[in-house]
Scaffold this motif. Structure first.
Motif, PDB file in Angstrom:
ATOM      1  N   ARG A   1       0.817  -1.215   0.000  1.00  0.00           N
ATOM      2  CA  ARG A   1       0.000   0.000   0.000  1.00  0.00           C
ATOM      3  C   ARG A   1       0.851   1.266   0.000  1.00  0.00           C
ATOM      4  O   ARG A   1       0.418   2.311  -0.488  1.00  0.00           O
ATOM      5  CB  ARG A   1      -0.927   0.007   1.217  1.00  0.00           C
ATOM      6  CG  ARG A   1      -2.080  -0.985   1.114  1.00  0.00           C
ATOM      7  CD  ARG A   1      -2.894  -0.974   2.388  1.00  0.00           C
ATOM      8  NE  ARG A   1      -4.087  -1.823   2.264  1.00  0.00           N
ATOM      9  CZ  ARG A   1      -4.916  -2.099   3.269  1.00  0.00           C
ATOM     10  NH1 ARG A   1      -4.672  -1.578   4.471  1.00  0.00           N
ATOM     11  NH2 ARG A   1      -5.976  -2.853   3.080  1.00  0.00           N
ATOM     12  N   ALA A   2       2.047   1.195   0.558  1.00  0.00           N
ATOM     13  CA  ALA A   2       2.896   2.387   0.645  1.00  0.00           C
ATOM     14  C   ALA A   2       3.381   2.847  -0.726  1.00  0.00           C
ATOM     15  O   ALA A   2       3.673   4.022  -0.931  1.00  0.00           O
ATOM     16  CB  ALA A   2       4.090   2.113   1.556  1.00  0.00           C
ATOM     17  N   GLY A   3       3.474   1.928  -1.668  1.00  0.00           N
ATOM     18  CA  GLY A   3       3.969   2.258  -2.991  1.00  0.00           C
ATOM     19  C   GLY A   3       5.440   1.951  -3.137  1.00  0.00           C
ATOM     20  O   GLY A   3       6.191   1.932  -2.163  1.00  0.00           O
ATOM     21  N   GLY A   4       5.856   1.709  -4.372  1.00  0.00           N
ATOM     22  CA  GLY A   4       7.269   1.443  -4.640  1.00  0.00           C
ATOM     23  C   GLY A   4       7.748   0.095  -4.166  1.00  0.00           C
ATOM     24  O   GLY A   4       8.954  -0.113  -3.990  1.00  0.00           O
ATOM     25  N   ALA A   5       6.824  -0.850  -3.987  1.00  0.00           N
ATOM     26  CA  ALA A   5       7.195  -2.138  -3.411  1.00  0.00           C
ATOM     27  C   ALA A   5       7.868  -3.073  -4.405  1.00  0.00           C
ATOM     28  O   ALA A   5       8.481  -4.068  -4.002  1.00  0.00           O
ATOM     29  CB  ALA A   5       5.960  -2.826  -2.835  1.00  0.00           C
ATOM     30  N   SER A   6       7.800  -2.751  -5.683  1.00  0.00           N
ATOM     31  CA  SER A   6       8.352  -3.682  -6.678  1.00  0.00           C
ATOM     32  C   SER A   6       9.856  -3.861  -6.530  1.00  0.00           C
ATOM     33  O   SER A   6      10.403  -4.901  -6.905  1.00  0.00           O
ATOM     34  CB  SER A   6       8.026  -3.175  -8.091  1.00  0.00           C
ATOM     35  OG  SER A   6       8.601  -1.887  -8.285  1.00  0.00           O
ATOM     36  N   GLY A   7      10.526  -2.866  -5.996  1.00  0.00           N
ATOM     37  CA  GLY A   7      11.961  -2.984  -5.810  1.00  0.00           C
ATOM     38  C   GLY A   7      12.351  -3.577  -4.469  1.00  0.00           C
ATOM     39  O   GLY A   7      13.531  -3.756  -4.176  1.00  0.00           O
ATOM     40  N   THR A   8      11.344  -3.878  -3.628  1.00  0.00           N
ATOM     41  CA  THR A   8      11.604  -4.385  -2.275  1.00  0.00           C
ATOM     42  C   THR A   8      11.139  -5.817  -2.089  1.00  0.00           C
ATOM     43  O   THR A   8      11.834  -6.638  -1.482  1.00  0.00           O
ATOM     44  CB  THR A   8      10.899  -3.496  -1.231  1.00  0.00           C
ATOM     45  OG1 THR A   8      11.426  -2.183  -1.320  1.00  0.00           O
ATOM     46  CG2 THR A   8      11.121  -4.027   0.186  1.00  0.00           C
ATOM     47  N   ILE A   9       9.960  -6.129  -2.601  1.00  0.00           N
ATOM     48  CA  ILE A   9       9.343  -7.426  -2.342  1.00  0.00           C
ATOM     49  C   ILE A   9       9.645  -8.397  -3.476  1.00  0.00           C
ATOM     50  O   ILE A   9       9.131  -8.258  -4.597  1.00  0.00           O
ATOM     51  CB  ILE A   9       7.817  -7.283  -2.155  1.00  0.00           C
ATOM     52  CG1 ILE A   9       7.531  -6.322  -0.996  1.00  0.00           C
ATOM     53  CG2 ILE A   9       7.173  -8.642  -1.892  1.00  0.00           C
ATOM     54  CD1 ILE A   9       6.054  -6.028  -0.802  1.00  0.00           C
ATOM     55  N   ALA A  10      10.477  -9.368  -3.190  1.00  0.00           N
ATOM     56  CA  ALA A  10      10.782 -10.403  -4.165  1.00  0.00           C
ATOM     57  C   ALA A  10       9.632 -11.390  -4.271  1.00  0.00           C
ATOM     58  O   ALA A  10       9.277 -11.856  -5.361  1.00  0.00           O
ATOM     59  CB  ALA A  10      12.059 -11.137  -3.764  1.00  0.00           C
TER      60      ALA A  10
END
Length: 487
Positions: free
Chosen positions: A49-58
């Protein structure tokens, strides 16, 4: 190394959950997986929900079905799923997958992490409120060794949805603190309750490990849990490692000895040894299912209004060296200790105490804060399957031996005392050594601090050597005199 991103000032003070998740997401190097069992993917949701998770969550997963969970992580020998062993398997398995699927050649700067939890929320009948294990395994630099923070929680809310939300907040706080507060573990501990109330969740066990926590004493972290009001009691075993009280006391007979143990004396050990011999001979008491615990209350750890942490470690080290388990609690009254044990066991309980302690129990002033006064407290204390094992004392003025037969309680309490005495709730320890009855911790402590000799014979075998070798309780080795030097 402190992990930084642009705009750090934006996250000063107490950041919102969205800000915490976003700060992690905006760090291009932090990358990992979320594996959550039993309460949905509540933590991972905050990062999506915070946004920008594609670079964090594998990867985010929930092996909710038990068969699928066993297929992924392997079956547990005891058939249970909400255990520390299960959590550790999850962390290791998921981290191995990250390492095998992402090469360092292609991702030289990535800082890997795995967050996991295995949780049981409140049951439909609302009989069991729920609990769980939560943990993170992570790096602070690329290619660095991994660190771990593992904790056990108990939910206090009576609604499954609220418990799930609480878990999500706690998990977010843990991940954020792991990366940005790892160099201040005491603060990290407090920050776990950001946006949470202590009436929502209890943390009763926590362990830090790994290179960034190599100087962290997990016993002191346990002490912080009690000191900060995050739990009522913590426990660690003879090897000094933190233990989950529920696991230790579950369906066990419990024999507890309360004291300051500053330092532990021959009298303390005699009380323990003689009461234990009596306890295991009781009906319904199986020695193999019996736990002995030395309890120190938080009030006994205070020195000049503040908790002396080094003093705490000194006492704990001596008790552990004697092969004992130690519990730290914030229970001033004995009935609260019994209530605490009763949460985990219905088996027999024993309290070991001296005459002066028993007399104090019958002082009404200690129970003015509860509506039913001393009667309510005694109902909770003696209603359970409990016995008090009483070690006698010598009257300092007359030299008379005082035990349960001739001790004097407050006049108004005399009949109440007789009731419990004649119903077998108070039992005298008949095997005692009169030669050690005048040994008191406070006197030993005075002798140590003033450099007097003779206290060595007042403590258990091997204890004096530890006190001297490690300069405990203010011990300082006396300098040699001129005549002794010449020799």
């Amino acid at each position: 190394m402190e992990i930084t991103i642009k705009g750090d000032k934006e996250f000063d003070n107490v950041p919102s959950l969205k800000s915490k998740a976003l700060r992690i997401n905006l760090n291009e190097n932090i990358y990992g997986t979320f594996a959550e069992i039993g309460a949905g993917q509540e933590t991972c949701r905050h990062f999506f929900r915070a946004g920008g998770a594609s670079g964090t969550i594998a990867k985010a997963m929930s092996a909710y079905d038990k068969d699928f969970s066993d297929a992924i992580y392997g079956a547990e020998e005891d058939g249970r799923y909400v255990t520390e062993a299960r959590l550790r398997k999850m962390l290791s398995h998921e981290m191995n997958l990250i390492e095998s699927r992402l090469t360092r050649e292609e991702h030289p700067n990535k800082i890997f992490f795995t967050y996991a939890n295995t949780v049981a929320t409140i049951d439909f009948a609302k009989q069991y409120k729920g609990h769980g294990w939560v943990g993170i395994k992570y790096q602070i630099e690329a290619n660095a060794e991994y660190n771990e923070i593992i904790l056990h929680v108990r939910f206090k809310e009576t609604d499954a949805r609220l418990q799930q939300e609480t878990l999500g907040i706690l998990g977010t706080n843990l991940i954020y603190g792991s990366f940005y507060k790892y160099n201040e573990p005491k603060k990290l501990l407090r920050y776990l309750y950001d946006h949470l109330d202590k009436d929502q969740v209890e943390i009763d066990t926590i362990n830090f490990s790994g290179p960034v926590f190599q100087n962290v004493d997990n016993r002191l972290m346990s002490l912080q849990l009690v000191k900060n009001g995050m739990t009522d009691a913590v426990m660690f075993g003879p090897d000094g490692t933190n233990e989950l009280p529920a696991r230790v006391f579950y369906k066990k007979n419990v024999l507890a000895l309360r004291g300051s143990f500053r330092p532990v004396t021959k009298v303390n050990m005699a009380m323990y040894e003689k009461s234990y011999e009596m306890f295991i001979k009781e009906n319904k008491v199986d020695e193999k299912k019996t736990v002995v615990v030395f309890e120190i209350t938080l009030s006994n750890l205070r020195a000049e209004g503040e908790i002396d942490e080094q003093d705490f470690i000194d006492r704990a080290d001596l008790l552990c060296a004697l092969g004992q388990s130690v519990m730290i609690s914030n229970f001033q009254e004995y009935y609260k200790v019994v209530e605490y044990f009763s949460k985990y066991t219905k088996a027999r309980m024993g309290l070991v105490m001296g005459v002066s302690n028993l007399v104090d129990i019958f002082d009404e002033k200690y129970y003015r804060h509860i509506s039913g006064g001393i009667l309510e407290a005694f109902g909770k204390l003696f209603f359970k399957d409990l016995k008090v094992y009483l070690y006698p004392m010598l009257d300092p003025k007359t030299g008379e031996l005082i035990n349960s037969e001739n001790l004097k309680v407050y006049p108004r309490m005399k009949e109440l005392y007789k009731f419990f005495k004649y119903n077998g709730k108070v039992i005298d320890i008949k095997e005692y050594d009169e030669t050690i009855m005048n040994i008191f911790s406070r006197e030993i402590l005075r002798m140590i601090s003033e450099g007097e000799s003779g206290w060595e014979d007042m403590v258990p075998a091997g204890t004096a050597e530890l006190i001297k070798d490690y300069r405990l309780f203010g011990y300082t080795r006396k300098p040699l005199t001129l005549s002794r030097r010449r020799k």
